[in-house]
Design a protein around this motif. Structure first.
Motif, PDB file in Angstrom:
ATOM      1  N   ARG A   8     -89.512  28.360 -27.391  1.00 54.72           N
ATOM      2  CA  ARG A   8     -88.811  28.651 -26.139  1.00 54.72           C
ATOM      3  C   ARG A   8     -89.627  29.669 -25.332  1.00 54.72           C
ATOM      4  N   LEU A   9     -89.836  29.376 -24.077  1.00 59.04           N
ATOM      5  CA  LEU A   9     -90.594  30.282 -23.225  1.00 59.04           C
ATOM      6  C   LEU A   9     -89.710  31.430 -22.746  1.00 59.04           C
ATOM      7  N   THR A  10     -90.328  32.586 -22.563  1.00 62.09           N
ATOM      8  CA  THR A  10     -89.595  33.751 -22.068  1.00 62.09           C
ATOM      9  C   THR A  10     -89.490  33.688 -20.538  1.00 62.09           C
ATOM     10  N   ALA A  11     -88.557  34.462 -20.008  1.00 62.65           N
ATOM     11  CA  ALA A  11     -88.402  34.533 -18.550  1.00 62.65           C
ATOM     12  C   ALA A  11     -89.687  35.039 -17.904  1.00 62.65           C
ATOM     13  N   GLU A  12     -90.369  35.964 -18.569  1.00 61.06           N
ATOM     14  CA  GLU A  12     -91.614  36.510 -18.023  1.00 61.06           C
ATOM     15  C   GLU A  12     -92.704  35.443 -17.967  1.00 61.06           C
ATOM     16  N   GLU A  13     -92.762  34.572 -18.971  1.00 61.85           N
ATOM     17  CA  GLU A  13     -93.775  33.506 -18.977  1.00 61.85           C
ATOM     18  C   GLU A  13     -93.489  32.449 -17.908  1.00 61.85           C
ATOM     19  N   ILE A  14     -92.207  32.216 -17.657  1.00 68.29           N
ATOM     20  CA  ILE A  14     -91.837  31.233 -16.631  1.00 68.29           C
ATOM     21  C   ILE A  14     -92.074  31.785 -15.226  1.00 68.29           C
ATOM     22  N   ASP A  15     -91.903  33.085 -15.070  1.00 64.40           N
ATOM     23  CA  ASP A  15     -92.015  33.722 -13.751  1.00 64.40           C
ATOM     24  C   ASP A  15     -93.454  34.144 -13.467  1.00 64.40           C
ATOM     25  N   THR A  16     -94.377  33.176 -13.545  1.00 66.27           N
ATOM     26  CA  THR A  16     -95.783  33.450 -13.242  1.00 66.27           C
ATOM     27  C   THR A  16     -96.301  32.380 -12.288  1.00 66.27           C
ATOM     28  N   LEU A  74     -89.912  24.192  -5.734  1.00 64.52           N
ATOM     29  CA  LEU A  74     -90.276  24.611  -7.093  1.00 64.52           C
ATOM     30  C   LEU A  74     -89.582  25.921  -7.450  1.00 64.52           C
ATOM     31  N   ILE A  75     -89.544  26.843  -6.520  1.00 66.43           N
ATOM     32  CA  ILE A  75     -88.870  28.126  -6.770  1.00 66.43           C
ATOM     33  C   ILE A  75     -87.380  27.895  -7.035  1.00 66.43           C
ATOM     34  N   ARG A  76     -86.789  26.964  -6.291  1.00 72.17           N
ATOM     35  CA  ARG A  76     -85.374  26.662  -6.530  1.00 72.17           C
ATOM     36  C   ARG A  76     -85.174  26.085  -7.929  1.00 72.17           C
ATOM     37  N   ILE A  77     -86.062  25.197  -8.352  1.00 76.99           N
ATOM     38  CA  ILE A  77     -85.964  24.641  -9.709  1.00 76.99           C
ATOM     39  C   ILE A  77     -86.044  25.763 -10.734  1.00 76.99           C
ATOM     40  N   ARG A  78     -87.014  26.636 -10.547  1.00 77.12           N
ATOM     41  CA  ARG A  78     -87.213  27.741 -11.502  1.00 77.12           C
ATOM     42  C   ARG A  78     -86.015  28.686 -11.552  1.00 77.12           C
ATOM     43  N   ASP A  79     -85.499  29.044 -10.371  1.00 80.67           N
ATOM     44  CA  ASP A  79     -84.470  30.081 -10.295  1.00 80.67           C
ATOM     45  C   ASP A  79     -83.050  29.551 -10.438  1.00 80.67           C
ATOM     46  N   VAL A  80     -82.817  28.289 -10.093  1.00 79.20           N
ATOM     47  CA  VAL A  80     -81.460  27.739 -10.103  1.00 79.20           C
ATOM     48  C   VAL A  80     -81.261  26.735 -11.245  1.00 79.20           C
ATOM     49  N   GLU A  81     -82.204  25.815 -11.408  1.00 84.13           N
ATOM     50  CA  GLU A  81     -82.033  24.781 -12.426  1.00 84.13           C
ATOM     51  C   GLU A  81     -82.396  25.258 -13.830  1.00 84.13           C
ATOM     52  N   PHE A  82     -83.506  25.969 -13.966  1.00 83.97           N
ATOM     53  CA  PHE A  82     -83.971  26.351 -15.299  1.00 83.97           C
ATOM     54  C   PHE A  82     -82.973  27.186 -16.097  1.00 83.97           C
ATOM     55  N   PRO A  83     -82.188  28.080 -15.463  1.00 80.82           N
ATOM     56  CA  PRO A  83     -81.216  28.827 -16.263  1.00 80.82           C
ATOM     57  C   PRO A  83     -80.179  27.941 -16.949  1.00 80.82           C
ATOM     58  N   THR A  84     -80.009  26.706 -16.496  1.00 74.28           N
ATOM     59  CA  THR A  84     -79.063  25.780 -17.131  1.00 74.28           C
ATOM     60  C   THR A  84     -79.744  24.880 -18.158  1.00 74.28           C
ATOM     61  N   MET A  85     -81.057  25.040 -18.354  1.00 77.63           N
ATOM     62  CA  MET A  85     -81.818  24.171 -19.238  1.00 77.63           C
ATOM     63  C   MET A  85     -82.470  24.975 -20.362  1.00 77.63           C
ATOM     64  N   THR A  86     -82.996  24.256 -21.325  1.00 79.73           N
ATOM     65  CA  THR A  86     -83.876  24.830 -22.340  1.00 79.73           C
ATOM     66  C   THR A  86     -85.309  24.549 -21.913  1.00 79.73           C
ATOM     67  N   VAL A  87     -86.130  25.588 -21.862  1.00 80.88           N
ATOM     68  CA  VAL A  87     -87.522  25.441 -21.445  1.00 80.88           C
ATOM     69  C   VAL A  87     -88.413  25.880 -22.607  1.00 80.88           C
ATOM     70  N   VAL A  88     -89.177  24.945 -23.149  1.00 81.74           N
ATOM     71  CA  VAL A  88     -90.069  25.246 -24.263  1.00 81.74           C
ATOM     72  C   VAL A  88     -91.503  24.977 -23.835  1.00 81.74           C
ATOM     73  N   GLY A  89     -92.442  25.522 -24.591  1.00 86.50           N
ATOM     74  CA  GLY A  89     -93.839  25.283 -24.266  1.00 86.50           C
ATOM     75  C   GLY A  89     -94.761  25.935 -25.265  1.00 86.50           C
ATOM     76  N   THR A  90     -96.048  25.886 -24.970  1.00 82.48           N
ATOM     77  CA  THR A  90     -97.037  26.581 -25.773  1.00 82.48           C
ATOM     78  C   THR A  90     -97.809  27.530 -24.868  1.00 82.48           C
ATOM     79  N   VAL A  91     -98.211  28.648 -25.451  1.00 88.46           N
ATOM     80  CA  VAL A  91     -98.887  29.686 -24.679  1.00 88.46           C
ATOM     81  C   VAL A  91    -100.157  30.105 -25.413  1.00 88.46           C
ATOM     82  N   ASP A  92    -101.250  30.116 -24.684  1.00 87.01           N
ATOM     83  CA  ASP A  92    -102.503  30.671 -25.182  1.00 87.01           C
ATOM     84  C   ASP A  92    -103.152  31.412 -24.017  1.00 87.01           C
TER      85      ASP A  92
END
Length: 344
Positions: free
Chosen positions: A7-15, A33-51
């Motif tokens: 699961r990605l953190t809010a800080e990783e998504i807000d870049t 895109l900002i609307r998706i990030r700020d309005v839709e994503f809080p209702t979803m699970t967002v996972v990913g990989t980070v390097d």
């Protein structure tokens, strides 16, 4: 690519880098895109990989069409991580969010072959007003099945690998049980696996009934000259009566609503005054992990109070629950001991 999908953190998504990746997934302008990030994503699970930066992500959640399925709303993989299998791992993470429901995705000509390769059934769909010039497709993937059964399948298929990667040192639960039962006691072991703890219990003077739900582990015990039998803790009569029940790192695969029934059957298989000892991973919720076996297994996490309640509700008495995590361990553990105080 072996980076963990998490699961990605809010800080990783807000870049800015993540927003650019979201742009590849959605193909919309910055305001959208900002609307998706700020309005839709809080209702979803967002996972990913980070390097260093996010290499890929998937956002999934409730189906927007009201169907009983998980919807994969957005997915993208950075150019430098393509061809590594990351996209299929992100889809698998979305699918495993609820393995009892189908996974649905809507896509266009650019990505439809990706979904076909993963086994989705693809059908033409009405055009989406957000992308009025693009052909759209509905993609549907069947449910995987029950998490506990999928985990059992992993053990069935990879018993030898599990045995090879399991430390030879017995579980600390062996010494805990030995301190609570006299030598010569008869102990039922749930989930004997390759037999490490059963060997230690027998060396301590106990008679052990070795059991496992995976036939591959039972066969391994037979090959080593031991008696063992198939037993699935979810729905079987345990037999007995026994002086003790030993369950090291096995009941953590049982779905939360079914644990009470397992504990009740364990108590009914135990003589009055008999002891049960079990260990669980500590935490909240549940998750999949491919650690150790390199194939996903499902784990249910517990807190001390909830476990104490579950054992007491199942009729166990003298319930003791404590944090048994090893120093510097990556994961936290809980151990529970209890007695069968009933005369029924």
């Amino acid at each position: 690519m072996t980076a963990t999908v998490r699961r990605l953190t809010a800080e990783e998504i807000d870049t800015d880098g993540f927003l650019a990746l979201l742009g590849e997934a959605a193909g919309l302008d910055t305001d959208a895109l900002i609307r998706i990030r700020d309005v839709e994503f809080p209702t979803m699970t967002v996972v990913g990989t980070v390097d260093g930066s996010v290499l890929g992500f998937a956002a999934f959640g409730a189906d927007t069409h009201g169907e009983d399925r998980t919807e994969l709303h957005y997915i993208a993989v950075a150019h430098e991580a393509r061809g590594t299998g990351l996209g299929s791992r992100l889809v698998d993470a979305a699918r495993r969010a609820d393995t009892t429901r189908p996974l649905y995705a809507s896509t266009d000509d650019d990505a439809v072959d990706f979904y076909r390769r993963l086994g989705f059934v693809v059908a033409d769909a009405p055009r989406d007003p957000r992308w009025p010039t693009r052909q759209r497709y509905d993609c549907l993937l069947d449910p995987l099945g029950e998490p506990a059964e999928l985990t059992l399948d992993a053990y069935r298929a990879h018993a030898r690998r599990y045995a090879q990667r399991t430390p030879a040192t017995p579980s600390p639960l062996v010494a805990e049980l030995a301190a609570r039962l006299p030598v010569g006691s008869c102990v039922l072991e749930l989930g004997s696996g390759p037999g490490r703890d059963a060997d230690a219990l027998e060396a301590a003077g106990f008679a052990v009934d070795r059991t496992d739900a995976a036939a591959s582990f039972v066969a391994m015990q037979h090959d080593a000259g031991h008696r063992a039998r198939l037993l699935d803790v979810r729905d079987a009569d345990f037999g007995g009566p026994y002086d003790g029940v030993f369950a090291s790192a096995v009941l953590l695969h049982v779905e939360r609503p079914r644990l009470g029934g397992v504990l009740s059957r364990a108590r009914m298989a135990t003589r009055p005054g008999g002891v049960m000892i079990a260990s669980f991973k500590k935490g909240d919720g549940e998750h999949w992990s491919d650690a150790k076996l390199e194939v996903p297994r499902h784990f249910v996490l517990w807190r001390e109070d909830a476990l104490a309640d579950a054992f007491a509700t199942a009729g166990w008495t003298d319930v003791e629950v404590w944090d048994s995590s090893s120093p510097h361990a990556a994961e936290a553990w809980i151990t529970v001991t209890a007695r069968n105080g009933s005369r029924d």
